[in-house]
Design a protein around this motif. Structure first.
Motif, PDB file in Angstrom:
ATOM      1  N   SER A  10     -26.086  24.295   1.633  1.00  0.00           N
ATOM      2  CA  SER A  10     -26.890  23.070   1.725  1.00  0.00           C
ATOM      3  C   SER A  10     -26.525  22.152   0.576  1.00  0.00           C
ATOM      4  N   LEU A  11     -26.956  20.905   0.725  1.00  0.00           N
ATOM      5  CA  LEU A  11     -26.818  19.957  -0.362  1.00  0.00           C
ATOM      6  C   LEU A  11     -27.803  20.329  -1.472  1.00  0.00           C
TER       7      LEU A  11
ATOM      8  N   GLU B 271     -31.787  16.370  -2.473  1.00  0.00           N
ATOM      9  CA  GLU B 271     -31.492  15.676  -1.224  1.00  0.00           C
ATOM     10  C   GLU B 271     -32.043  16.531  -0.093  1.00  0.00           C
ATOM     11  N   LEU B 272     -32.893  15.940   0.701  1.00  0.00           N
ATOM     12  CA  LEU B 272     -33.534  16.686   1.772  1.00  0.00           C
ATOM     13  C   LEU B 272     -32.483  17.303   2.674  1.00  0.00           C
ATOM     14  N   SER B 273     -32.384  18.602   2.648  1.00  0.00           N
ATOM     15  CA  SER B 273     -31.305  19.245   3.383  1.00  0.00           C
ATOM     16  C   SER B 273     -31.690  20.652   3.786  1.00  0.00           C
ATOM     17  N   PRO B 274     -31.732  20.923   5.076  1.00  0.00           N
ATOM     18  CA  PRO B 274     -31.960  22.301   5.491  1.00  0.00           C
ATOM     19  C   PRO B 274     -30.709  23.118   5.225  1.00  0.00           C
TER      20      PRO B 274
END
Lengths: 110, 115
Positions: free
Chosen positions: B95-96, B100-103
């Motif tokens: 994931s990032l 940073e919103l990242s699943p």
């Protein structure tokens, strides 16, 4: 230690019906995730819920988060066979370490 | 490719042998995770790498398990002296960075069978 519990673990339902999968978590968590897994496949991200009261919808699936109750729900509306899969919720512990529930195996019958 | 790549997809080994499982994360993803999924069960966290920080190894079940991440990219999970209870699907995800919103993006897994 964060624990995540889903219920039910198994769900068999008819097409066209509505149902809800519940996900409880034991300690404060910043984010709640829902994933789908088809047999023999890997996990596919469905929703990321960030804040209390967050609601997200995609097609026949809607997820919500109540951080005060430490509860997330995944609601299925007018189920269709293609939604048959195992659904996992996961809560975040610490810096982006995800703790997963046991999964809910959903079977939708014609 | 655009996704997380794992190899091999299947591995059958004899009890007592060592195995290495490989994960190529999505380019640019700084976080990398290993999970284990036993038949019909949920996912068990094993280890987490984030950038150059020390990895979170809190989920490794025994000292027979170790993992490395070279150059902030490819990761290898090594299981020494395999036991039958090690049989499972080993999933890698990337994931990032957290801000940073990242699943998590999962690979297809390596199915390990110890005979």
């Amino acid at each position: 230690e964060l624990k995540v519990e889903q219920n039910p673990l198994f769900l068999s339902m008819q097409e066209g019906k509505n149902y809800t999968i519940y996900c409880n978590y034991s300690t404060t968590s910043d984010r709640l995730y829902w994933y789908r897994q088809d047999p023999g496949k890997s996990l596919e991200s469905l929703f990321v819920l960030l804040s209390n009261g967050a609601v997200k919808q995609e097609g026949r699936l809607m997820a919500s988060l109540d951080t005060k109750a430490r509860l997330s729900t995944l609601h299925i509306t007018a189920a269709v066979h293609d939604l048959s899969a195992t659904y996992f919720c996961a809560a975040e512990e610490g810096a982006q370490k995800l703790v997963f529930g046991q999964g809910t195996r959903l079977t939708i019958n014609p | 490719g655009a996704g997380v790549s794992q190899s091999p997809s299947n591995k059958v080994t004899e009890k007592g042998k060592d195995v290495e499982l490989r994960c190529d994360p999505i380019s640019g993803h700084t976080a990398l995770y290993w999970y284990r999924q036993s038949l019909g069960q949920g996912l068990e966290f094993l280890i987490y790498f984030q950038g150059n920080s020390a990895p979170d190894k809190s989920g490794l079940p025994s000292d027979r398990f170790s993992a490395e991440r070279t150059g902030g990219s490819v990761s290898t999970l090594t299981i020494q002296r395999t036991q039958q209870e090690d049989s499972a699907v080993y999933l890698c995800a990337s994931s990032l960075h957290r801000q940073e919103l990242s699943p998590l993006h999962f690979g297809n897994g390596t199915r390990l069978t110890v005979t």
